[in-house]
Design an enzyme around this catalytic site. Sequence first.
Site, PDB file in Angstrom:
ATOM      1  N   ASP A  81     -15.607  11.067  87.933  1.00 22.89           N
ATOM      2  CA  ASP A  81     -16.438  10.008  87.359  1.00 22.89           C
ATOM      3  C   ASP A  81     -16.435   8.805  88.285  1.00 22.89           C
ATOM      4  OD1 ASP A  81     -18.013   8.622  85.573  1.00 22.89           O
ATOM      5  OD2 ASP A  81     -16.523   8.481  83.990  1.00 22.89           O
ATOM      6  N   GLY A  97     -22.020   2.016  81.590  1.00 23.87           N
ATOM      7  CA  GLY A  97     -22.992   2.917  80.979  1.00 23.87           C
ATOM      8  C   GLY A  97     -22.738   3.175  79.516  1.00 23.87           C
ATOM      9  N   GLU A 103     -15.468   8.891  77.941  1.00 22.93           N
ATOM     10  CA  GLU A 103     -14.910   9.044  79.288  1.00 22.93           C
ATOM     11  C   GLU A 103     -13.385   9.045  79.237  1.00 22.93           C
ATOM     12  OE1 GLU A 103     -18.537   6.934  81.835  1.00 22.93           O
ATOM     13  OE2 GLU A 103     -16.784   5.759  81.237  1.00 22.93           O
TER      14      GLU A 103
END
Length: 223
Positions: A81, A97, A103
């Site tokens: 990521d 985002g 995440e």
Amino acid sequence: MTQDELKLAVAQAAIAYVVEGEIVGVGTGSTANFFIDELAKIKHKIKGAVASSEATASRLSDHGITVFDLNDVSSMPVYIDGADEITASGAMIKGGGAALTREKIVASVAKSFVCIADGSKLVNLLGQFPLPVEVIPMARESVIRALNSIGGEAKLRIKDGVALLTDNGNIIVDVHGLQIADPVALEQQINNIVGVVTVGLFAAQGANVCLLGTANGVKTLQF
């Protein structure tokens, strides 16, 4: 090199960390999108992927990559990521985002976190990028007051004139003006505020590797 060229370079370099025959965790954002496009070229070599957002899941599926529900996955070798900021010790700010919670969840299951970023993301002190916090909507004002008390200026993230909603149905509060000298301690402090789902500090569990795109090529930082 343009910023997009740097993002592409680190995305291509990250393919070396993908374990053949396994599931890979995939992040969210512009740099992660470059990685997804590169991953599609070797999709026949992997079992599939776990996505950190609906947008990532859609892009993976569009490339014909099998997307697994994290509840069906007991372990992953690697999560790949981007970051909004990263320090030389591997602590990161993420959440530009609005996918910070998913995440962080996917990253927690992976054995290794490989951060891919252009050189502008490497900083000495976190905080110039506003710190995202995912918040239960009914707790908006109480959380904003608590965040303001730690020294920043907390603002509700607005998109198209309304509060932005995460994939989880929550809101994002961005904290501006922080200078984060102890990201691990601040991560714990903010996560303990009632109504906070999670904060976009990835410090207690930061990156293990950062592939940093520079004008002189991709540099590898180990933490």
